[in-house]
Design an enzyme around this catalytic site. Structure first.
Site, PDB file in Angstrom:
ATOM      1  N   LYS A  88      63.742 -46.822 -42.338  1.00 52.31           N
ATOM      2  CA  LYS A  88      63.588 -46.118 -43.893  1.00 52.31           C
ATOM      3  C   LYS A  88      65.033 -45.562 -44.024  1.00 52.31           C
ATOM      4  CE  LYS A  88      62.417 -42.655 -43.409  1.00 52.31           C
ATOM      5  NZ  LYS A  88      62.001 -41.003 -42.982  1.00 52.31           N
ATOM      6  N   THR A 130      62.211 -36.704 -42.630  1.00 49.79           N
ATOM      7  CA  THR A 130      63.564 -36.566 -42.837  1.00 49.79           C
ATOM      8  C   THR A 130      63.828 -38.315 -44.559  1.00 49.79           C
ATOM      9  OG1 THR A 130      64.594 -37.880 -40.005  1.00 49.79           O
ATOM     10  CG2 THR A 130      65.512 -38.651 -42.527  1.00 49.79           C
ATOM     11  N   LYS A 146      71.002 -35.598 -41.033  1.00 49.15           N
ATOM     12  CA  LYS A 146      70.291 -36.316 -40.748  1.00 49.15           C
ATOM     13  C   LYS A 146      70.896 -37.781 -40.696  1.00 49.15           C
ATOM     14  CE  LYS A 146      66.826 -37.231 -37.758  1.00 49.15           C
ATOM     15  NZ  LYS A 146      65.426 -37.224 -38.094  1.00 49.15           N
ATOM     16  N   LEU A 179      56.521 -35.508 -42.089  1.00 49.47           N
ATOM     17  CA  LEU A 179      55.787 -36.321 -43.104  1.00 49.47           C
ATOM     18  C   LEU A 179      56.771 -38.280 -42.831  1.00 49.47           C
ATOM     19  CD1 LEU A 179      54.406 -35.051 -45.827  1.00 49.47           C
ATOM     20  CD2 LEU A 179      53.433 -35.452 -44.243  1.00 49.47           C
ATOM     21  N   PRO A 180      56.366 -38.968 -43.034  1.00 51.91           N
ATOM     22  CA  PRO A 180      57.398 -40.399 -42.597  1.00 51.91           C
ATOM     23  C   PRO A 180      58.354 -40.670 -43.917  1.00 51.91           C
ATOM     24  CG  PRO A 180      55.114 -40.843 -42.847  1.00 51.91           C
ATOM     25  CD  PRO A 180      55.433 -39.831 -43.453  1.00 51.91           C
TER      26      PRO A 180
END
Length: 316
Positions: free
Chosen positions: A266, A116, A191, A85-86
């Protein structure tokens, strides 16, 4: 399948200490998740999928998955639930919403979040999962859309050793490297460090090629030198931001697909929040974040993050 065979299969799994992980719920079928889900189907997993985009669900149904009308429905009979998911809020809604994952999953299900997000969100979901007898690992990915399609992603996993080993059995279907980074949240932390460096290196690559162009250099020749010299990096060699240098790079396709500028922004913001929280100096990360935020303000949010090359050239 006969009752005897079912019993024998269950006994075999139990006697080897290995849980059955054949039924997968998959939530989030965007540029990355869609490819990951299809690769799981190719490897023989039984998938039930959900996405707010009905067309994405239909595409997976055509590939052999079962469609679901909510995250809860996609998860209720699953041995493993994977989400891609974003953002932080999307993950929170997915797991804690009225029709979210945690409202329906069975005991001992393995939850794998490949989004992430901030490590603290992973820790929050993990704590809630434990309360209902579920297990959780964070497993963000690296490699981009091409690697997602080719099942050559790198997955960075945070969780207990046992949960990692179970997750690895499934995740090898979507990636060529599955790495145990530590406790829950460690995959996300890894990440964020990686993507901060990626954002910085893409800006550096773009600057070098803009300078080369204005000095009269052929970008393909410049790339051939850089990629066999000390300036070589992933952004120059495999994801070059200059149109025409690489046939399969988003830059040659109008910066379509790939990893969106909004997502890079983001991730850089998450990295800056982590740097602030841990009192870590991050001057280049901070500058990269501001550059990408400005690029978004000039209409590049939905284009691949390598479009920073055009932004820095002044082609708004």
């Amino acid at each position: 399948m006969s009752t005897l065979l079912l019993f024998s299969r269950s006994f075999f799994l139990a006697s080897n200490g290995r849980r059955q992980l054949s039924n997968v719920g998959f939530i989030g079928l965007g540029n990355m998740g869609g490819h990951m889900a299809k690769n799981l189907i190719k490897k023989g997993y039984k998938l039930t999928v959900f996405d707010v985009n009905g067309a994405a669900v239909s595409s997976l149904v055509e590939a052999g998955a079962n469609g679901a009308s909510s995250a809860a429905e996609a998860s209720k009979n699953a041995d493993v639930v994977i989400s891609m998911l974003p953002s932080n809020q999307h993950v929170l809604d997915c797991y804690f919403g009225e029709k979210g994952v945690l409202s329906s999953v069975k005991k001992d299900v393995l939850l794998v979040d490949s989004s992430t997000i901030d490590p603290s969100i992973s820790e929050q979901v993990s704590t809630a999962a434990k309360k209902i007898g579920a297990r959780f690992v964070d497993a963000p990915v690296s490699g981009g859309v091409n690697a997602a399609s080719a099942a050559t992603l790198t997955l960075m996993v945070g969780g207990s050793k046992t949960d990692f080993e179970d997750a690895e059995r499934v995740l090898v279907a979507v990636g060529s490297r599955v790495i145990h980074c530590g406790k829950v949240g460690a995959g996300q932390a890894t990440k964020l460090c990686n993507n901060m460096l990626l954002g910085i290196s893409m800006i550096g690559t773009a600057e070098a090629f803009i300078l080369g162009e204005r000095l009269g250099l052929d970008p393909k020749i410049l790339a051939s030198v850089i990629n066999t010299s000390s300036g070589r990096c992933w952004s120059s060699e495999l994801y070059n931001p200059v149109p025409g240098v690489l046939d399969n790079a988003p830059s040659t396709n109008g910066y379509q697909g790939g990893f969106g500028t909004a997502l890079m922004t983001k991730d850089l913001g998450l990295a800056q929040a982590a740097a602030s929280r841990t009192e870590t100096p991050s001057p280049l990360g901070s500058i990269a974040y501001q550059i990408y935020r400005t690029a978004m303000g000039h209409g590049h949010s939905k284009l691949d993050f390598s479009v920073v090359y055009q932004f820095l050239k002044g082609k708004q």
